[in-house]
Design an enzyme around this catalytic site. Sequence first.
Site, PDB file in Angstrom:
ATOM      1  N   ILE A   9       0.537   6.489   0.143  1.00 16.51           N
ATOM      2  CA  ILE A   9       1.055   7.586   0.965  1.00 16.51           C
ATOM      3  C   ILE A   9       2.225   8.278   0.251  1.00 16.51           C
ATOM      4  O   ILE A   9       3.077   8.900   0.884  1.00 16.51           O
ATOM      5  CB  ILE A   9       1.476   7.106   2.371  1.00 16.51           C
ATOM      6  CG1 ILE A   9       2.581   6.047   2.294  1.00 16.51           C
ATOM      7  CG2 ILE A   9       0.286   6.588   3.153  1.00 16.51           C
ATOM      8  CD1 ILE A   9       3.236   5.758   3.642  1.00 16.51           C
TER       9      ILE A   9
ATOM     10  N   THR B  97       0.808  -1.228   0.000  1.00 21.49           N
ATOM     11  CA  THR B  97       0.000   0.000   0.000  1.00 21.49           C
ATOM     12  C   THR B  97       0.839   1.275   0.000  1.00 21.49           C
ATOM     13  O   THR B  97       0.291   2.371   0.143  1.00 21.49           O
ATOM     14  CB  THR B  97      -0.921   0.003   1.240  1.00 21.49           C
ATOM     15  OG1 THR B  97      -0.103  -0.130   2.420  1.00 21.49           O
ATOM     16  CG2 THR B  97      -1.913  -1.152   1.190  1.00 21.49           C
ATOM     17  N   GLU B  98       2.140   1.150  -0.177  1.00 17.07           N
ATOM     18  CA  GLU B  98       3.022   2.312  -0.062  1.00 17.07           C
ATOM     19  C   GLU B  98       2.635   3.455  -1.004  1.00 17.07           C
ATOM     20  O   GLU B  98       2.772   4.629  -0.654  1.00 17.07           O
ATOM     21  CB  GLU B  98       4.478   1.896  -0.338  1.00 17.07           C
ATOM     22  CG  GLU B  98       5.121   1.074   0.770  1.00 17.07           C
ATOM     23  CD  GLU B  98       4.922  -0.422   0.602  1.00 17.07           C
ATOM     24  OE1 GLU B  98       5.677  -1.195   1.198  1.00 17.07           O
ATOM     25  OE2 GLU B  98       3.979  -0.819  -0.119  1.00 17.07           O
ATOM     26  N   VAL B  99       2.154   3.118  -2.221  1.00 16.77           N
ATOM     27  CA  VAL B  99       1.834   4.175  -3.192  1.00 16.77           C
ATOM     28  C   VAL B  99       0.718   5.079  -2.697  1.00 16.77           C
ATOM     29  O   VAL B  99       0.556   6.200  -3.178  1.00 16.77           O
ATOM     30  CB  VAL B  99       1.446   3.574  -4.564  1.00 16.77           C
ATOM     31  CG1 VAL B  99       2.650   2.924  -5.210  1.00 16.77           C
ATOM     32  CG2 VAL B  99       0.288   2.587  -4.439  1.00 16.77           C
TER      33      VAL B  99
END
Length: 270
Positions: free
Chosen positions: A150, A146-148
Site C-alpha cells: 500500500i 504487507t506494508e509495501v
Amino acid sequence: MINQVRFITLELTMELLEYQLSERIASITINRPEKRNALNPELISALTIAFKTAVADDDVKVIVLKANGEVFSAGADLDYLKHLQNNTEDDNLTDTNLLKDLFLIIYRSSKIVIAQVEGHAIAGGCGLISVCDLIFSVPEAKFGYTEVRIGFIPAIVTCFLLRRIGEGRAKELLLSGELIAAQTAADYGLINFIYPKEEIAQAVESFARNFIQSVSANSVALGKELINSVQDLSLEDSLSLAVKMNVETRSSVDCKKGISAFLNKEKLKW
C-alpha cells in the site's frame, strides 16, 4: 489447590484489551475480534500500559501476548488508515513514536514475553510478535509484512527483524510483502514452535510453568539485557560488557542460592 486468577483493571479501555494474572503469568489479550484485532493508537496505548504494568509487577515472571478471535492481528485499522491521509507530519511523528515505544518496551522487557498466535499475524500484527522473545503458532497461521503493497514501509519492525532473522530473510519478507505459512516462518527463525489449535494454549502454559519453576528471574533479566546489547557493540566492547555482567550475576542473591542448592543436591524452586 485452587488456581488463583486475578483480573486487573488498568487505565485502559477494557473493550480493547484483557489483562489477567495467574500464578506469575500475565496474559495480555487483544480484544477487537470484530475488527480482526487491528491496531490503532488507542490499542497501541492500551498495550503499552499493559506491558508496563506487567514488567513492573514483581508477581509476574512470564508475559503471554495473545488475541481473541480468528485473526491474531490484521495490522492497521482501516478507519485509522483513512485518517492517516489527513495527518500532519507532527501527527505521523506522534503515531510512529507510539509504536516504537511499545516495541521497545516488549523487546527490552526484563520478563520473557511469549506470543501465542492462533490466527494470521499481518503487517503491524506481525511486527508486534516479531519483538516478542518466543512465538508459539498454530499451523494455519500466516505471517507477513504487507506494508509495501500500500506504498508504506514496515520501518520500525525492520530494526528488530534484522536481529531476529538476518538481512537476507528480512529483505525477502519486508520488500516483497508476501505472506508465508507457519512452517516457513519457523524455518526462517521468525517463530519458534508450532502446535495444533487444540493444543497450543496448553503448550504455552506448560512452557511458562516450567520456565517459572526452573530459571532465575534475575538471570533472565540480565541475559536478555546482554543479548540485546552485544549486537550493537564491537567484539571487544561486547566482551567487556559480558565480563561486567558475569561479575554482577555471580554476586547476586539468585546465583548464591542456586549454587548452594546445586552443591547440596537440593531442589530449587524459583
